[in-house]
Write a protein that holds these residues in place. Structure first.
Motif, short mmCIF file in Angstrom:
data_model
loop_
_atom_site.label_atom_id
_atom_site.label_comp_id
_atom_site.label_asym_id
_atom_site.label_seq_id
_atom_site.Cartn_x
_atom_site.Cartn_y
_atom_site.Cartn_z
N SER A 55 43.83 42.80 39.41
CA SER A 55 42.48 43.31 39.63
C SER A 55 41.62 42.33 40.42
O SER A 55 40.80 42.73 41.24
CB SER A 55 41.82 43.63 38.29
N TYR A 56 41.82 41.03 40.18
CA TYR A 56 40.92 40.03 40.73
C TYR A 56 41.40 39.37 42.02
O TYR A 56 40.58 39.02 42.88
CB TYR A 56 40.66 38.92 39.70
N LEU A 57 42.71 39.14 42.18
CA LEU A 57 43.16 38.43 43.38
C LEU A 57 42.81 39.21 44.64
O LEU A 57 42.89 40.44 44.67
CB LEU A 57 44.67 38.18 43.31
N LYS A 83 36.14 39.00 43.82
CA LYS A 83 34.82 39.05 43.19
C LYS A 83 34.70 37.81 42.31
O LYS A 83 35.71 37.16 41.99
CB LYS A 83 34.67 40.32 42.34
N PRO A 84 33.51 37.44 41.91
CA PRO A 84 33.35 36.25 41.07
C PRO A 84 34.12 36.39 39.75
O PRO A 84 34.16 37.47 39.16
CB PRO A 84 31.84 36.18 40.82
N TRP A 85 34.71 35.30 39.33
CA TRP A 85 35.40 35.26 38.04
C TRP A 85 34.98 33.96 37.34
O TRP A 85 35.76 33.01 37.27
CB TRP A 85 36.91 35.34 38.22
N GLU A 112 32.35 29.24 46.34
CA GLU A 112 32.04 30.59 46.80
C GLU A 112 31.62 31.50 45.64
O GLU A 112 32.14 32.61 45.45
CB GLU A 112 33.23 31.21 47.55
N ASN A 113 30.68 30.97 44.83
CA ASN A 113 30.12 31.76 43.74
C ASN A 113 31.20 32.22 42.76
O ASN A 113 31.23 33.37 42.32
CB ASN A 113 29.35 32.97 44.28
N ASN A 114 32.11 31.29 42.41
CA ASN A 114 33.18 31.54 41.44
C ASN A 114 34.25 32.51 41.94
O ASN A 114 35.03 33.04 41.15
CB ASN A 114 32.62 32.05 40.10
#
Length: 586
Positions: free
Chosen positions: A159-161, A202-204, A110-112
């Motif tokens: 921030s990312y999860l 979001k991508p990571w 899924e695009n990182n």
């Protein structure tokens, strides 16, 4: 957003050079392995390594660790993670993660936005129990318990999860102790047998780099968790365990071999040779007694977190010099012009032109303290390029700067206030900078801050026109440099009326739609190469706007005992002495 502890390490590295607060590096001054063989000298197992430290650790709890010295020490000894950085003097090799507790370096979809890792067989805790997917999931959950566990680098996970935020902007999940929003966390981090999967909002693309650098995703056994009381206890999954379980914050501890560690599940020649039978940590209250002992070689089995101070440079001669290593660090020191007060671009450009970088470095201690920088991105990081805006004379060019001020039509001498963290060394560097700026037509007021620093310069009403700062990337990516320092959206705190109440790390009040647009593109880039290209473009926007003025890449000067083998430093992220290959001969 990187936190205060990382910034204070960078500040200490330059502003407090005279007392040699801990720092980092990798290899000898020419970039080659150390004279004792570096990573090529595997040494032999046995003996006791002495680690002499001149300040207390912040914590030994993996989810609360953020200091580079703690990461460098514990990642090689008592804590393992999904992936790790190999020890190597070549930054390109050192910056490429290899499997540790996982079977590979991760699979993204899924695009990182989704990353999965499968655990190896046979990995165990020090009590002989298996390390499970649920242990990794529980460890990540602790990053959200910021009402109980302070410090650490859990802010990246928060921030990312893919977990919704509450009305105040915080996570709807409040950590495992309260349990609020547990079902949301359970959707974001999932286990399927030995496979753990992280779902991001979001991508990571560089997630494996963050896992290798930091400890927020480390496994933690729930039955061993005592909340805040776990701050000084170690439950090991590495080749060593703590003798007595509890770390003494003022005295240190001794690490002994962990009989449940199976090196067949590891990659010893890349991650941890585990040569000494014991590692004895001793905490001192100052660097000088440690350096005196090392110069005299009274502790031949010793290494230290204390850099060689300029006052000791003259003693590093002959056989003593054979035990020293001079290396470039991940830290960049820089100046930040205030965009609100220095509104004319030509004034900011004149300030940059008149900056005597060579004089600044000489006042720091010379080439054993720093080398000129031409970007805020460290040269060893992907995305680095020498910025043309800063490619002039490192001696400064007052005449060209004066011509720019005249073109700007401002009254001269043009008054500016320079704020910096006060120390004997930084007072000297400030005097050098003032001399060059005043030769160009500025009138400089020096504003040294003796006690607090970053919590002062991030206030919008601070009357500074230019401030000093220092920074090191949290992992080998410019995404941990440019957005944390210059993205106003994540830095500026605002009140109900939209007024900025805190600048975060964006000390110069910088805001640019062009820059932030490139950051947004980089954040959603499909791969790391595209991301790095966008970050290079974003750095060029900063340089052309004179959002910063680079000073130097800090150089760290290390001394060790004569019985140390395989000495090298962590080239990937924090550059402290790397315990992966280090051994002793007696």
């Amino acid at each position: 957003m990187a936190n205060m502890r990382k910034r204070m390490v960078a500040l200490s590295a330059a502003a407090a050079l005279a007392v040699t607060l801990a720092a980092c590096g990798g290899g000898d001054s020419d970039g080659s392995p150390s004279s004792d063989g570096g990573s090529g000298d595997t040494g032999a197992k046995g003996g006791t390594l002495q680690y002499l430290q001149h300040f207390p650790f912040e914590s030994v709890d993996p989810q609360r660790i953020y200091y580079g010295v703690e990461l460098a020490n514990f990642r090689r000894t008592v804590y393992r993670s999904l992936v790790g950085f190999p020890f190597d003097n070549d930054p390109k090799v050192a910056n490429a993660p290899v499997p540790d507790l996982a079977t590979d370096t991760g699979t993204s979809t899924e695009n990182n936005k989704v990353w999965s890792f499968t655990l190896k067989d046979g990995i165990k805790w020090e009590d002989g129990s298996d390390i499970t997917c649920e242990d990794f999931k529980y460890g990540a959950s602790r990053a959200f318990a910021d009402d109980v566990l302070t410090g650490g680098a859990g802010f990246y996970l928060k921030s990312y999860l893919d977990i919704p935020t509450d009305p105040k902007g915080g996570s709807m999940y409040k950590g495992p102790y309260r349990g609020d929003g547990q079902e949301l966390f359970d959707k974001a981090v999932t286990c399927d047998g030995k496979t753990i999967t992280y779902h991001f909002n979001k991508p990571w693309p560089d997630f494996p780099l963050s896992v290798a650098s930091l400890m927020a995703t480390d496994p933690y056994k729930e039955s061993q968790d005592h909340g805040d009381k776990s701050k000084w206890t170690i439950f090991s999954n590495g080749p060593y365990k703590i003798d007595g379980n509890t770390w003494d914050v003022d005295k240190g501890a001794t690490l002994v071999r962990n009989d449940q560690y199976d090196e067949s599940t590891d990659t010893p020649d890349k991650l941890r040779l585990a040569l000494p039978d014991e590692i004895d940590y001793q905490i001192f209250t100052a660097a000088e007694p440690i350096l005196d002992r090392l110069v005299a070689d009274s502790d031949p089995n010793a290494i230290t977190s204390a850099r060689i101070a300029p006052s000791y440079f003259s003693q590093i001669e002959g056989p003593v010099a054979d035990r020293a290593s001079l290396v470039e660090s991940p830290y960049t020191n820089y100046l930040v012009p205030n965009q609100k007060t220095l509104t004319d671009p030509k004034v900011r450009q004149a300030l940059a032109l008149a900056t005597d970088v060579n004089g600044y470095i000489k006042a720091e201690g010379g080439d054993k303290a720093g080398v000129p920088a031409e970007s805020i991105i460290n040269p060893n990081l992907p995305g680095y390029t020498e910025q043309e805006a800063f490619s002039g004379s490192n001696d400064g060019d007052p005449e060209a700067a004066k011509a720019l001020l005249e073109e700007a039509g401002v009254d001269m001498p043009y008054p500016i206030t320079y704020t910096y963290g006060q120390s004997e060394t930084q007072d000297k560097t400030a005097a050098i900078l003032k001399e060059g700026w005043e030769a160009a037509g500025f009138k400089v007021t020096l504003d040294p801050l003796a006690d607090t620093y970053y919590d002062v310069i991030n206030q919008p009403d601070k009357d500074s026109d230019v401030v000093w700062a220092g920074w090191g990337a949290d992992w080998p990516s410019a995404m941990t440099v440019l957005p944390p320092l210059f993205d106003s959206r994540t830095n500026f705190a605002r009140d109900a009326n939209g007024n900025v109440t805190n600048l975060g790390q964006d000390y110069g009040y910088y805001q640019s739609d062009e820059f932030e647009g490139l950051i947004d593109q980089a954040a959603t880039a499909p791969d790391i190469d595209t991301q790095n290209d966008l970050l290079t473009q974003a750095d060029t926007v900063l340089a052309n706007d004179t959002a910063y003025i680079p000073l130097d890449t800090s150089v760290f000067y290390w001394l060790r005992g004569s019985a140390i083998t395989g000495f090298m430093t962590d080239a990937a992220s924090n550059s402290y002495p790397d315990l992966g290959p280090i051994g002793v001969t007696q």
